[in-house]
Design a protein around this motif. Sequence first.
Motif, PDB file in Angstrom:
ATOM      1  N   VAL A 167       0.813  -1.109  -0.125  1.00 15.53           N
ATOM      2  CA  VAL A 167       0.176  -0.070   0.094  1.00 15.53           C
ATOM      3  C   VAL A 167       0.811   1.417  -0.165  1.00 15.53           C
ATOM      4  N   GLN A 168       1.998   1.213   0.614  1.00 16.30           N
ATOM      5  CA  GLN A 168       2.892   2.189   0.929  1.00 16.30           C
ATOM      6  C   GLN A 168       3.408   2.519  -0.520  1.00 16.30           C
ATOM      7  N   ALA A 169       4.051   1.426  -1.086  1.00 14.50           N
ATOM      8  CA  ALA A 169       4.583   1.550  -2.547  1.00 14.50           C
ATOM      9  C   ALA A 169       3.444   2.403  -3.209  1.00 14.50           C
ATOM     10  N   GLN A 170       2.217   1.926  -3.433  1.00 16.15           N
ATOM     11  CA  GLN A 170       1.255   2.504  -4.273  1.00 16.15           C
ATOM     12  C   GLN A 170       0.982   3.999  -4.108  1.00 16.15           C
ATOM     13  N   LEU A 171       1.167   4.338  -2.979  1.00 14.29           N
ATOM     14  CA  LEU A 171       0.755   5.831  -2.390  1.00 14.29           C
ATOM     15  C   LEU A 171       2.046   6.719  -2.664  1.00 14.29           C
ATOM     16  N   THR A 172       3.217   6.104  -2.653  1.00 13.75           N
ATOM     17  CA  THR A 172       4.447   7.093  -2.708  1.00 13.75           C
ATOM     18  C   THR A 172       4.802   7.015  -4.118  1.00 13.75           C
ATOM     19  N   TYR A 173       4.595   6.028  -5.067  1.00 15.02           N
ATOM     20  CA  TYR A 173       5.193   5.858  -6.248  1.00 15.02           C
ATOM     21  C   TYR A 173       4.341   6.822  -7.267  1.00 15.02           C
ATOM     22  N   SER A 217       8.157   8.343  -6.779  1.00 16.70           N
ATOM     23  CA  SER A 217       8.790   9.458  -5.806  1.00 16.70           C
ATOM     24  C   SER A 217      10.249   9.969  -6.507  1.00 16.70           C
ATOM     25  N   LYS A 218      10.436   9.330  -7.736  1.00 22.16           N
ATOM     26  CA  LYS A 218      11.670   9.871  -8.537  1.00 22.16           C
ATOM     27  C   LYS A 218      11.374   9.706  -9.891  1.00 22.16           C
ATOM     28  N   PRO A 219      12.259  10.294 -11.033  1.00 20.53           N
ATOM     29  CA  PRO A 219      11.940  10.190 -12.369  1.00 20.53           C
ATOM     30  C   PRO A 219      11.986   8.462 -12.881  1.00 20.53           C
ATOM     31  N   VAL A 220      11.063   8.152 -13.536  1.00 25.33           N
ATOM     32  CA  VAL A 220      10.998   6.730 -14.108  1.00 25.33           C
ATOM     33  C   VAL A 220      11.601   6.651 -15.508  1.00 25.33           C
ATOM     34  N   ARG A 221      12.275   5.680 -15.917  1.00 29.13           N
ATOM     35  CA  ARG A 221      12.901   5.459 -17.073  1.00 29.13           C
ATOM     36  C   ARG A 221      12.066   4.394 -18.023  1.00 29.13           C
ATOM     37  N   LEU A 265       1.243  11.948 -13.094  1.00 23.32           N
ATOM     38  CA  LEU A 265       1.904  11.411 -11.835  1.00 23.32           C
ATOM     39  C   LEU A 265       2.767  12.103 -11.180  1.00 23.32           C
ATOM     40  N   GLY A 266       3.248  13.315 -11.868  1.00 23.27           N
ATOM     41  CA  GLY A 266       3.876  14.330 -11.058  1.00 23.27           C
ATOM     42  C   GLY A 266       5.596  13.943 -11.078  1.00 23.27           C
ATOM     43  N   GLN A 267       5.784  13.136 -12.009  1.00 23.04           N
ATOM     44  CA  GLN A 267       7.258  12.826 -12.160  1.00 23.04           C
ATOM     45  C   GLN A 267       7.534  12.726 -13.655  1.00 23.04           C
ATOM     46  N   THR A 268       8.980  12.749 -14.023  1.00 20.27           N
ATOM     47  CA  THR A 268       9.231  12.880 -15.223  1.00 20.27           C
ATOM     48  C   THR A 268       9.308  11.329 -15.767  1.00 20.27           C
ATOM     49  N   PHE A 269       8.830  11.099 -16.904  1.00 23.56           N
ATOM     50  CA  PHE A 269       8.947   9.682 -17.296  1.00 23.56           C
ATOM     51  C   PHE A 269       9.819   9.823 -18.654  1.00 23.56           C
ATOM     52  N   ILE A 270      11.062   9.230 -18.452  1.00 22.90           N
ATOM     53  CA  ILE A 270      12.310   9.619 -19.525  1.00 22.90           C
ATOM     54  C   ILE A 270      12.339   8.401 -20.454  1.00 22.90           C
ATOM     55  N   VAL A 271      11.984   8.743 -21.825  1.00 22.32           N
ATOM     56  CA  VAL A 271      12.056   7.686 -22.724  1.00 22.32           C
ATOM     57  C   VAL A 271      13.564   7.587 -23.185  1.00 22.32           C
ATOM     58  N   GLU A 272      13.954   6.275 -23.271  1.00 21.06           N
ATOM     59  CA  GLU A 272      15.162   5.875 -23.690  1.00 21.06           C
ATOM     60  C   GLU A 272      15.326   4.844 -24.666  1.00 21.06           C
ATOM     61  N   GLY A 278       9.533  -0.527 -10.192  1.00 26.24           N
ATOM     62  CA  GLY A 278       8.784   0.423 -10.921  1.00 26.24           C
ATOM     63  C   GLY A 278       9.464   1.548 -11.496  1.00 26.24           C
ATOM     64  N   TYR A 279      10.687   1.727 -11.616  1.00 21.42           N
ATOM     65  CA  TYR A 279      11.255   3.173 -12.005  1.00 21.42           C
ATOM     66  C   TYR A 279      12.118   2.585 -13.095  1.00 21.42           C
ATOM     67  N   THR A 280      11.699   1.421 -13.873  1.00 22.06           N
ATOM     68  CA  THR A 280      12.442   1.101 -15.245  1.00 22.06           C
ATOM     69  C   THR A 280      11.356   0.248 -15.633  1.00 22.06           C
ATOM     70  N   LEU A 281      10.699   0.728 -16.844  1.00 20.63           N
ATOM     71  CA  LEU A 281       9.666   0.104 -17.604  1.00 20.63           C
ATOM     72  C   LEU A 281      10.133  -0.019 -19.122  1.00 20.63           C
ATOM     73  N   VAL A 282       9.274  -0.875 -19.892  1.00 14.17           N
ATOM     74  CA  VAL A 282       9.769  -1.138 -21.146  1.00 14.17           C
ATOM     75  C   VAL A 282       8.608  -1.158 -21.980  1.00 14.17           C
ATOM     76  N   VAL A 283       8.572  -0.675 -23.178  1.00 11.62           N
ATOM     77  CA  VAL A 283       7.535  -0.589 -24.091  1.00 11.62           C
ATOM     78  C   VAL A 283       7.883  -1.733 -24.996  1.00 11.62           C
ATOM     79  N   GLY A 284       6.880  -2.882 -24.824  1.00 15.42           N
ATOM     80  CA  GLY A 284       6.959  -4.065 -25.463  1.00 15.42           C
ATOM     81  C   GLY A 284       6.151  -4.165 -26.752  1.00 15.42           C
ATOM     82  N   ALA A 285       6.180  -5.079 -27.749  1.00 14.38           N
ATOM     83  CA  ALA A 285       5.444  -5.160 -28.990  1.00 14.38           C
ATOM     84  C   ALA A 285       5.437  -6.579 -29.155  1.00 14.38           C
TER      85      ALA A 285
END
Length: 332
Positions: free
Chosen positions: A29-35, A37-41, A67-74, A95-102
């Motif tokens: 629950v805490q992870a969901q509430l605070t996520y 808290s920094k930029p997401v790649r 979500l109030g944070q930068t989502f940086i596309v790399e 949760g701070y590194t995501l991938v766009v899958g196809a």
Amino acid sequence: MSTKSGSSRRAALARAILVCMGLAASTGVQAQLTYPSKPVRVVVPFPPGGATDIVAREISERLGTALGQTFIVENRPGASGNIGVEMVVRAPADGYTLVVGAPQTLTINPQLFRNMSFSPQKDLAPIVVVASVPNVLIVSPKLAAKTPQELVALAKTQPGKLNYGSSSLGGTPHLSAELFKSLTESFIVHIPYRGSAPALQDLIGGQIDIMFDNLPAALPHIRSGRVRALAVTTLKRTPSAPELPTLDESGVKGFDSQGWFALLAPAGTPQPVLEKINAEVNRILATPEFRERLKKVGADPVGGSIIDFRERLRSETERWGKVIKFANITAE
């Protein structure tokens, strides 16, 4: 040991388990509430300019605002998308590194590459499918064919003389071309590229004759007249370019192919974080502004639950596996 002593130990063990479960739930629950808290790649495993990149940047911009944070596309291209995907597989599951899958990276590559060091469907956690796109059959303006029927006739009178480019080995554009060849009984030579953008540039320049590509990447060049579009690959015409016929209605009966783009995280990412991203993407997809934006770039909104995404992975793996086997496509 007395019965009373055994009962006491079992009761203590039960209390300890309940405490651990409570702590785990509280942490989730805490992870969901605070996520976040920094930029997401957000890793795109293909070069800039392709459909995957276009959709990734559209949704990342809006997630950042919501979500109030930068989502940086790399962009991390290479090995038909495997390099970028593996980078995310090895990243911390926070949760701070995501991938766009196809379809290619998630359902096709595992059936082409024999020695992959990871399994996309086991080592990544599905979040949500953002958008789907038809592929489109495009040709160089230098080519005489102006309809699919004319292209088939040209290919049959000059077997092996025409060539087609693809964004990568094993992607839906590549498999769409192989499906086209099999259904029309034509022989066209394959030239694979490292991404959609360089293949499109060679098509514009006349170095290659034909290409299947995702509509968002091709649409600006179609509208400018730099390439000629003959048909889309879905069974129904697309709202983004309703003037284009389908291959099915143009005589290549039963032709159906599309791409899609989805967000995933490393396996083990807290479920509340996955659910938070899923809910936010679905909210964004429901807005008229974003739906219109997707339409303008040639994509259609999808959305849905994490379970829906898992079912798509299963069915697409089976579907493309049949095409790969029929065309005898392999990768080293």
